[in-house]
Scaffold this motif. Structure first.
Motif, PDB file in Angstrom:
ATOM      1  N   VAL A  45      82.781  62.160  54.968  1.00 50.44           N
ATOM      2  CA  VAL A  45      82.424  61.640  56.292  1.00 50.44           C
ATOM      3  C   VAL A  45      82.624  62.715  57.358  1.00 50.44           C
ATOM      4  CG1 VAL A  45      83.093  59.992  58.085  1.00 50.44           C
ATOM      5  CG2 VAL A  45      82.910  59.241  55.707  1.00 50.44           C
ATOM      6  N   LYS A  46      83.740  63.421  57.268  1.00 52.40           N
ATOM      7  CA  LYS A  46      84.063  64.442  58.268  1.00 52.40           C
ATOM      8  C   LYS A  46      83.108  65.624  58.198  1.00 52.40           C
ATOM      9  CE  LYS A  46      88.030  67.075  60.013  1.00 52.40           C
ATOM     10  NZ  LYS A  46      89.484  67.333  59.818  1.00 52.40           N
ATOM     11  N   GLN A  47      82.792  66.060  56.990  1.00 48.33           N
ATOM     12  CA  GLN A  47      81.959  67.245  56.820  1.00 48.33           C
ATOM     13  C   GLN A  47      80.493  66.973  57.122  1.00 48.33           C
ATOM     14  OE1 GLN A  47      82.833  68.355  52.790  1.00 48.33           O
ATOM     15  NE2 GLN A  47      84.958  68.935  53.251  1.00 48.33           N
ATOM     16  N   ARG A  48      79.991  65.826  56.646  1.00 48.73           N
ATOM     17  CA  ARG A  48      78.563  65.542  56.774  1.00 48.73           C
ATOM     18  C   ARG A  48      78.221  64.660  57.965  1.00 48.73           C
ATOM     19  NH1 ARG A  48      76.412  64.144  50.782  1.00 48.73           N
ATOM     20  NH2 ARG A  48      74.438  64.285  51.919  1.00 48.73           N
ATOM     21  N   LYS A  49      79.291  64.174  58.636  1.00 49.12           N
ATOM     22  CA  LYS A  49      79.109  63.361  59.847  1.00 49.12           C
ATOM     23  C   LYS A  49      78.154  62.188  59.600  1.00 49.12           C
ATOM     24  CE  LYS A  49      80.180  66.993  63.199  1.00 49.12           C
ATOM     25  NZ  LYS A  49      80.784  67.887  62.214  1.00 49.12           N
ATOM     26  N   ARG A  50      78.386  61.486  58.518  1.00 41.19           N
ATOM     27  CA  ARG A  50      77.547  60.322  58.228  1.00 41.19           C
ATOM     28  C   ARG A  50      78.406  59.056  58.242  1.00 41.19           C
ATOM     29  NH1 ARG A  50      75.731  60.360  51.895  1.00 41.19           N
ATOM     30  NH2 ARG A  50      77.666  61.044  50.908  1.00 41.19           N
ATOM     31  N   PRO A  51      77.782  57.887  58.363  1.00 40.63           N
ATOM     32  CA  PRO A  51      78.545  56.645  58.421  1.00 40.63           C
ATOM     33  C   PRO A  51      79.402  56.430  57.180  1.00 40.63           C
ATOM     34  CG  PRO A  51      76.267  56.281  59.100  1.00 40.63           C
ATOM     35  CD  PRO A  51      76.332  57.668  58.552  1.00 40.63           C
ATOM     36  N   VAL A  52      80.531  55.775  57.382  1.00 43.38           N
ATOM     37  CA  VAL A  52      81.447  55.516  56.271  1.00 43.38           C
ATOM     38  C   VAL A  52      80.765  54.695  55.186  1.00 43.38           C
ATOM     39  CG1 VAL A  52      83.548  54.300  55.610  1.00 43.38           C
ATOM     40  CG2 VAL A  52      83.519  55.690  57.656  1.00 43.38           C
ATOM     41  N   SER A  53      79.963  53.732  55.577  1.00 43.26           N
ATOM     42  CA  SER A  53      79.308  52.879  54.579  1.00 43.26           C
ATOM     43  C   SER A  53      78.433  53.702  53.643  1.00 43.26           C
ATOM     44  CB  SER A  53      78.474  51.799  55.271  1.00 43.26           C
ATOM     45  OG  SER A  53      77.509  52.385  56.143  1.00 43.26           O
ATOM     46  N   GLU A  54      77.737  54.710  54.186  1.00 43.93           N
ATOM     47  CA  GLU A  54      76.898  55.569  53.351  1.00 43.93           C
ATOM     48  C   GLU A  54      77.745  56.429  52.415  1.00 43.93           C
ATOM     49  OE1 GLU A  54      74.115  57.942  55.455  1.00 43.93           O
ATOM     50  OE2 GLU A  54      73.221  56.260  56.544  1.00 43.93           O
ATOM     51  N   ALA A  55      78.847  56.955  52.935  1.00 39.33           N
ATOM     52  CA  ALA A  55      79.709  57.804  52.113  1.00 39.33           C
ATOM     53  C   ALA A  55      80.336  57.000  50.972  1.00 39.33           C
ATOM     54  CB  ALA A  55      80.801  58.435  52.975  1.00 39.33           C
ATOM     55  N   LEU A  56      80.747  55.784  51.244  1.00 40.64           N
ATOM     56  CA  LEU A  56      81.327  54.940  50.200  1.00 40.64           C
ATOM     57  C   LEU A  56      80.287  54.570  49.147  1.00 40.64           C
ATOM     58  CD1 LEU A  56      83.570  52.617  52.378  1.00 40.64           C
ATOM     59  CD2 LEU A  56      84.390  54.122  50.565  1.00 40.64           C
ATOM     60  N   LYS A  57      79.083  54.254  49.600  1.00 39.47           N
ATOM     61  CA  LYS A  57      78.012  53.928  48.655  1.00 39.47           C
ATOM     62  C   LYS A  57      77.696  55.121  47.767  1.00 39.47           C
ATOM     63  CE  LYS A  57      73.246  52.221  48.408  1.00 39.47           C
ATOM     64  NZ  LYS A  57      72.063  51.782  49.203  1.00 39.47           N
ATOM     65  N   SER A  58      77.632  56.295  48.360  1.00 36.92           N
ATOM     66  CA  SER A  58      77.340  57.510  47.595  1.00 36.92           C
ATOM     67  C   SER A  58      78.434  57.775  46.568  1.00 36.92           C
ATOM     68  CB  SER A  58      77.204  58.704  48.546  1.00 36.92           C
ATOM     69  OG  SER A  58      77.009  59.898  47.834  1.00 36.92           O
ATOM     70  N   TRP A  59      79.688  57.601  46.969  1.00 36.37           N
ATOM     71  CA  TRP A  59      80.784  57.818  46.015  1.00 36.37           C
ATOM     72  C   TRP A  59      80.671  56.843  44.846  1.00 36.37           C
ATOM     73  CZ3 TRP A  59      84.610  55.289  43.528  1.00 36.37           C
ATOM     74  CH2 TRP A  59      85.580  56.074  42.895  1.00 36.37           C
ATOM     75  N   GLY A  60      80.356  55.583  45.143  1.00 39.19           N
ATOM     76  CA  GLY A  60      80.227  54.593  44.083  1.00 39.19           C
ATOM     77  C   GLY A  60      79.106  54.924  43.103  1.00 39.19           C
ATOM     78  N   LEU A  61      77.979  55.412  43.626  1.00 34.04           N
ATOM     79  CA  LEU A  61      76.863  55.771  42.755  1.00 34.04           C
ATOM     80  C   LEU A  61      77.201  56.967  41.862  1.00 34.04           C
ATOM     81  CD1 LEU A  61      73.895  55.355  45.267  1.00 34.04           C
ATOM     82  CD2 LEU A  61      74.442  53.880  43.327  1.00 34.04           C
ATOM     83  N   ASN A  62      78.013  57.866  42.387  1.00 35.60           N
ATOM     84  CA  ASN A  62      78.377  59.063  41.622  1.00 35.60           C
ATOM     85  C   ASN A  62      79.578  58.848  40.708  1.00 35.60           C
ATOM     86  OD1 ASN A  62      76.333  60.649  42.775  1.00 35.60           O
ATOM     87  ND2 ASN A  62      77.614  61.160  44.538  1.00 35.60           N
ATOM     88  N   ASN A  63      80.226  57.695  40.821  1.00 37.02           N
ATOM     89  CA  ASN A  63      81.415  57.396  40.015  1.00 37.02           C
ATOM     90  C   ASN A  63      81.305  55.968  39.488  1.00 37.02           C
ATOM     91  OD1 ASN A  63      83.464  59.818  40.657  1.00 37.02           O
ATOM     92  ND2 ASN A  63      82.376  59.273  42.535  1.00 37.02           N
ATOM     93  N   ARG A  64      80.325  55.751  38.624  1.00 36.99           N
ATOM     94  CA  ARG A  64      80.018  54.399  38.166  1.00 36.99           C
ATOM     95  C   ARG A  64      81.108  53.787  37.296  1.00 36.99           C
ATOM     96  NH1 ARG A  64      74.800  52.968  39.326  1.00 36.99           N
ATOM     97  NH2 ARG A  64      73.404  54.652  39.967  1.00 36.99           N
TER      98      ARG A  64
END
Length: 428
Positions: free
Chosen positions: A17-36
């Motif tokens: 979130v800090k590095q890419r300055k994107r919403p938390v919801s997007e960062a959490l979704k991305s983490w979930g997709l990459n860590n199924r």
């Protein structure tokens, strides 16, 4: 996943979130997709850690001596979730996915005293907003900030067109729902501690049948204050996905007419399915195009303006936006609100009511906007909010809710709701 792995994942998400300055919801979704491999409980726990860290970013950073993702997440684990440094060190030593061991300075953060911190840090508000919040809440502004930094409840509105609150609570009995404190059709489930999961009520039979909608109790209250009655002609000028349109339709008993409009087609898109599921028959959706509302000028009993705002009242649910707010964005929202009030006034007939609503706690977006509108628009006056509350909610207005300018301001500290402002203006 055990706690050490969840902490490491939360640190990773916050860093993203800090590095890419994107919403938390997007960062959490991305983490979930990459860590199924992570289950629903893991994802909920990681989300709780991330959101708790952002809710109290200033105070945790002060206690931990750093605002790094690692410091904030460890601060949550020790200061909010009750983990001791010794317990964390022991758990970290046994888990290959754990963060690095705590430093002496990090361990000291578990019991650091906030007494030496500034009021802005103790309140977990952005420092540049301090004068505005002091003006809004006086001596209570720090307590207001601390309440705003807590977790929100999950609130529902029983759809009076199909079900009573008792029927909704019976359908959701496995989640231990309770009647809302103020909203007459409200049902609530308080937030749990630590890694507690928020109930997924949208898969429940009652939701699919239109018995209830997810809606914060504060939103329910201001929708009720609009005072819509059977047979009224009402415009919901900033309808969005239709939450307040649905509430108005239930209050009106499906009689009269609601015109639901929004300038953004994508925001308006979900309203069609929601109207159908809720059994609403007195709402007409007006898609945005030139002249879409011209036939309504001077004809309506009520115009509801749920104005675009900074969203400061929803910081419990979207804490990342708290730290992104700027004076420039506030000024932009103020300009939009002023224009919408002028636009809304066009559609009212004589004796009609303009209902101005924001999910903001800032006086610049609330009392100040109404005062400017009244000063520049002859023929409008404030409706007594105490009488309107009594008529709409069949209770006396709680102490301290009325604002100096004649509206009301709901907050987590005062009413246990999100922050909402409402002001009623009558056309002569």
């Amino acid at each position: 996943m055990r706690l050490p792995g969840r902490l490491a994942a939360a640190i990773e998400v916050l860093a993203d979130v800090k590095q890419r300055k994107r919403p938390v919801s997007e960062a959490l979704k991305s983490w979930g997709l990459n860590n199924r491999f992570a289950g629903a409980g893991d994802r909920a726990a990681i989300g709780n850690l991330v959101y708790d860290a952002l809710r109290r970013r200033a105070s945790h950073a002060f206690a931990m001596g750093s605002d790094s993702p690692r410091a904030l997440v460890l601060g949550v684990a020790m200061r909010d979730w009750g983990e001791t440094p010794a317990a964390l060190d022991a758990a970290f030593a046994e888990d290959n996915h754990a963060p690095a061991a705590l430093s002496p300075e990090e361990a000291a953060g578990a019991t650091a005293d906030l007494g030496g911190a500034s009021p802005v840090v103790q309140s977990d508000f952005p420092d540049w907003l301090a004068p505005s919040l002091q003006r809004a809440f006086g001596a209570d502004w720090v307590a207001e900030g601390q309440a705003m930094a807590g977790r929100p409840s999950l609130d529902l509105r029983a759809n009076a067109l199909k079900a009573a609150p008792e029927k909704v609570m019976k359908s959701l009995a496995r989640f231990s729902p309770q009647p809302a404190a103020i909203a007459p059709f409200g049902v609530t489930m308080p937030a749990g501690p630590r890694d507690a999961r928020t109930p997924n009520v949208t898969t429940d039979e009652g939701y699919l049948k239109g018995w209830f909608e997810v809606q914060d109790q504060g939103s329910q209250i201001v929708a009720a204050l609009a005072g819509a009655r059977e047979g009224d002609q009402v415009l919901d000028l900033c309808a969005g996905a239709g939450g307040k349109t649905l509430a108005l339709a239930a209050t009106m008993g499906n009689k009269g007419q609601i015109f639901a409009y929004d300038s953004d087609r994508s925001r308006l898109a979900p309203i069609y399915d929601r109207l159908k599921r809720n059994g609403v028959r007195n709402a007409q959706v007006r898609a945005p195009h030139p002249g879409a509302l011209d036939d309504l000028v001077g004809k309506l009993d009520r115009v509801v303006v749920d104005a675009p705002c900074t969203g400061t009242g929803t910081w419990r649910r979207r804490p990342d936006t708290k730290w992104k707010l700027t004076p420039e964005l506030l000024a932009q929202r103020q300009a939009e609100q002023a224009a919408l009030l002028v636009e809304a006034a066009r559609y009212l007939k004589s004796g009609g009511t303009l209902v101005y609503i924001t999910c903001s706690i800032l006086p610049e977006e609330n009392d100040d906007q109404v005062a400017a509108f009244l000063a520049s628009t002859p023929g409008f006056s404030s409706v007594d909010i105490t009488s309107a509350w009594r008529q709409a909610l069949i209770t006396e207005i709680p102490p301290g809710l009325a604002t100096p300018g004649g509206g009301i301001c709901l907050t987590p500290h005062r009413t246990g709701t999100d922050g909402f402002y409402c002001h009623l203006l009558r056309k002569a």
